[in-house]
Design an enzyme around this catalytic site. Sequence first.
Site, mmCIF file in Angstrom:
data_model
loop_
_atom_site.group_PDB
_atom_site.id
_atom_site.type_symbol
_atom_site.label_atom_id
_atom_site.label_comp_id
_atom_site.label_asym_id
_atom_site.label_seq_id
_atom_site.Cartn_x
_atom_site.Cartn_y
_atom_site.Cartn_z
ATOM 1 N N ASP A 72 -6.353 2.336 3.367
ATOM 2 C CA ASP A 72 -5.716 1.003 4.197
ATOM 3 C C ASP A 72 -6.310 -0.003 4.460
ATOM 4 O O ASP A 72 -5.731 -1.224 4.316
ATOM 5 C CB ASP A 72 -4.779 1.502 5.796
ATOM 6 C CG ASP A 72 -4.025 3.209 5.541
ATOM 7 O OD1 ASP A 72 -2.551 2.347 4.557
ATOM 8 O OD2 ASP A 72 -4.290 3.781 6.265
ATOM 9 N N LYS A 119 0.845 -1.541 0.067
ATOM 10 C CA LYS A 119 -0.159 -0.093 0.334
ATOM 11 C C LYS A 119 1.051 1.386 0.187
ATOM 12 O O LYS A 119 1.509 1.258 0.907
ATOM 13 C CB LYS A 119 -1.568 -0.436 1.261
ATOM 14 C CG LYS A 119 -1.975 0.767 1.372
ATOM 15 C CD LYS A 119 -1.762 2.610 2.149
ATOM 16 C CE LYS A 119 -2.325 3.319 1.749
ATOM 17 N NZ LYS A 119 -2.269 4.505 2.719
ATOM 18 N N LYS A 139 -5.043 2.239 9.787
ATOM 19 C CA LYS A 139 -3.942 1.421 9.028
ATOM 20 C C LYS A 139 -3.066 0.478 9.711
ATOM 21 O O LYS A 139 -2.812 -0.697 9.369
ATOM 22 C CB LYS A 139 -2.624 2.199 9.481
ATOM 23 C CG LYS A 139 -1.195 2.630 7.811
ATOM 24 C CD LYS A 139 -0.102 3.273 8.040
ATOM 25 C CE LYS A 139 -0.730 4.831 7.738
ATOM 26 N NZ LYS A 139 -1.300 4.901 6.284
ATOM 27 N N GLY A 167 -0.548 8.170 0.568
ATOM 28 C CA GLY A 167 -1.071 9.436 -0.500
ATOM 29 C C GLY A 167 -0.103 10.105 0.827
ATOM 30 O O GLY A 167 0.302 11.111 -0.222
ATOM 31 N N GLY A 211 -5.323 11.098 0.342
ATOM 32 C CA GLY A 211 -5.868 11.711 0.996
ATOM 33 C C GLY A 211 -5.608 12.824 1.023
ATOM 34 O O GLY A 211 -6.186 13.991 0.680
#
Length: 248
Positions: free
Chosen positions: A151, A8, A209, A11, A37
């Site tokens: 996430d 992942k 997360k 941003g 984000g």
Amino acid sequence: MSEPLLVKVGGSLRGAETLLDELASYPGPLVLVHGGGPEIGAWLTRLGLESRFEGGLRVTPPEHMEVVEMSLCLTGKRLAEGLSRRGRRTLSLSGRDALCLRGRALPHLGRVGEVVGVEVGLLLDLLEKGYTPLLAPIALDEEGPLNVNADTAAGAVAGALGWPALFLTDVPGVLRNPKDPTTRFPHLTPKEVEDLKAQGILQGGMIPKVEAALSALRAGAPWAAIAQGERGVVAGVLQGERGTRFTL
Ligand SMILES: Nc1ncnc2c1ncn2[C@@H]1O[C@H](COP(=O)(O)OP(=O)(O)O)[C@@H](O)[C@H]1O
Ligand SMILES: CC(=O)N[C@@H](CCC(=O)OP(=O)(O)O)C(=O)O
């Protein structure tokens, strides 16, 4: 043969050239999920719209959803281009493509959802053809697209694939003091995570997360880790020298 990885890309790492080099050169199969984000926030502000967060999730009224989706898709195309130019042929998709991510809306947050199904076959087909799939965290329910925390989406995809999940972000892992990078926890269990939450040590985007790392493990991922998206991070995490690893 290097192990397959779900990575992942947060941003918070926008524009991190070294991260693109790192991912492009990974010798094993990768499935990627990206966030975005900060870009979403910037676009909403530019359009005079304001975001509110609850538990690290962006409350998304239906009229904000197109902005969220356009912004995420642009971020994905840029990342895919960066990786493809470095020799890793990457396809940027969202959960809408081939109905790849099926979702369910969460209560009281507008068009915010979670992932309830992943079209794993599509991802494996693309890998077999030599493409690296890169997913934007948009899932679909009967009413249309849902904004899923990236996430959360990554954790669900890792669980569905049964692959390890590596969450790359702008801090070296979970920190006791978020302002001090030397206070990293090398290892955390669900009980320790609960304690950190109760003490207010986990905040903002770190909450989904950590929860995504634990839910990936519960769904069958062999390991999950949060680490900083920098050169050498994948090898560092695999050798247990960088990041925060989670075990159940
Ligand atoms: N205990 C913590 N340890 C590390 N980072 C934390 C902690 N609590 C909150 N954070 C914040 O979480 C951020 C990472 O989450 P987020 O901004 O959502 O990143 P990304 O865009 O990579 O998903 C860090 O930059 C840090 O400000
Ligand atoms: C519901 C929700 O909060 N969705 C996130 C999706 C993007 C994301 O998660 O991006 P990062 O990984 O950069 O944080 C959002 O709107 O910001």
